[in-house]
Design a protein around this motif. Structure first.
Motif, short mmCIF file in Angstrom:
data_model
loop_
_atom_site.label_atom_id
_atom_site.label_comp_id
_atom_site.label_asym_id
_atom_site.label_seq_id
_atom_site.Cartn_x
_atom_site.Cartn_y
_atom_site.Cartn_z
N GLU A 130 42.66 42.17 49.28
CA GLU A 130 42.68 41.74 47.86
C GLU A 130 42.71 42.99 46.84
O GLU A 130 43.42 42.76 45.79
CB GLU A 130 41.38 40.85 47.62
N GLU A 190 35.61 44.04 45.56
CA GLU A 190 34.63 45.09 46.27
C GLU A 190 34.58 46.31 45.42
O GLU A 190 33.61 46.85 45.23
CB GLU A 190 34.91 45.13 47.68
N TYR A 236 34.82 32.13 49.49
CA TYR A 236 35.45 33.25 48.52
C TYR A 236 34.42 33.62 47.34
O TYR A 236 33.54 32.83 46.76
CB TYR A 236 36.61 32.79 47.61
N GLU A 293 35.28 42.28 55.64
CA GLU A 293 35.49 43.25 54.66
C GLU A 293 36.92 43.80 54.70
O GLU A 293 37.51 43.97 53.23
CB GLU A 293 34.64 44.57 54.84
N ALA A 348 38.54 41.47 51.76
CA ALA A 348 38.33 42.17 50.43
C ALA A 348 39.19 43.31 50.27
O ALA A 348 39.60 43.54 49.07
CB ALA A 348 36.69 42.64 50.37
#
Lengths: 80, 202
Positions: free
Chosen positions: B70, B9, B4, B64, B67
């Motif tokens: 998130e 991003e 992590y 990706e 990300a």
């Protein structure tokens, strides 16, 4: 994968796993100075091993300087 | 394996809470064309890809997408954090609040919990890559639907970034598909006869 490469990769894996264990332990024991010292020492060792492996055999993460053609896509992937 | 990184991003800093929007945006967290579906779809399909380019493309786009999961979770969190129960209820999040309080839970805008039935992993690289191309277009369309309902630039900017990434991923999947098709269309030459032909000397 030749046996010298496999052996070095196993060393990288073992060094990184030690860091994962210490990381989890330290998350719940953030004041353990002795464990932090061990973590910092292991981190140096793991970094050196990784650098050595990547110099000889290619990148472990895509965020690594590459020759042309782009080395990141090269087999083997871990599941192969 | 994965490690992590403690950064997003694309930055998310939402000043005004808006639970009604959160109810819609969470569909890109746990809905059919959301980021969780995307990530698990690609990370599962990569095992049966026949070229280095396709393996790397699915591996890295699947990564990706985590990300992006998130980022969407962060948007929903910042839109709802500290909102009182009665406001959650008035803004359409009463049922969500009953089960999840202010936590983040993967479900669609209509409240259906995430299910693996949203994804496929077919073992046929053409079928899988075609699905991935469609998935990126569906995600792009969903982000455009969301953008049609959002005025706040703090929310629009990360959604616009995520929409753009769908377009880039579509492009890369198209290239991977072309490479895979070319490989599958190649004539196969055997340098020597396969070993199994020699096992019964007769």
């Amino acid at each position: 994968m030749d046996s010298a490469r496999e052996r070095l990769l196993r060393e990288v894996m073992a060094a990184d796993f030690t860091l994962i264990e210490l990381n989890l332990y330290l998350n719940t024991h953030p004041y353990d100075q002795r464990a932090i010292t061990i973590f910092n020492e292991c981190l140096q060792k793991a970094k050196a091993l990784r650098q050595n492996y990547e110099r000889l055999y290619g990148p472990i993460t895509p965020m690594t300087p590459s020759k042309c053609p782009w080395q990141w896509i090269e087999d083997p992937w871990p599941w192969q | 394996m994965w490690v992590y990184e403690k950064k997003l991003e694309y930055p998310v800093r939402i000043k005004n809470r808006n639970p009604r929007l959160a109810k819609y945006i969470i569909t890109q967290y746990g809905g059919p064309d959301g980021e969780l579906s995307a990530s698990l779809r690609y990370l599962s399909q990569r095992f049966s890809m026949p070229t280095e380019e396709a393996r790397a493309t699915l591996n890295d786009i699947g990564t990706e997408e985590l990300a992006h999961l998130e980022i969407v979770g962060t948007i929903v969190h910042q839109l709802t954090r500290g909102v009182p129960a009665d406001v959650m209820e008035r803004e359409g999040l009463g049922a969500y609040y009953a089960d999840h309080d202010h936590a983040i839970y993967p479900l669609s805008a209509a409240g259906t919990p995430w299910t693996a039935a949203y994804i496929q992993s077919k073992g046929d690289p053409i079928a899988d890559l075609m699905e991935d191309l469609a998935a990126e277009q569906k995600a792009r369309a969903t982000y455009e639907n969301l953008l049609n309902m959002v005025d706040d630039p703090d929310v629009r900017e990360p959604l616009k970034f995520l929409r753009q990434r769908e377009i880039v991923h579509f492009q890369r999947f198209g290239e991977a598909l072309r490479i895979v098709e070319e490989k599958l269309a190649q004539k196969k030459f055997y340098i020597k006869s396969p070993g199994y032909l020699n096992k019964n000397p007769e």
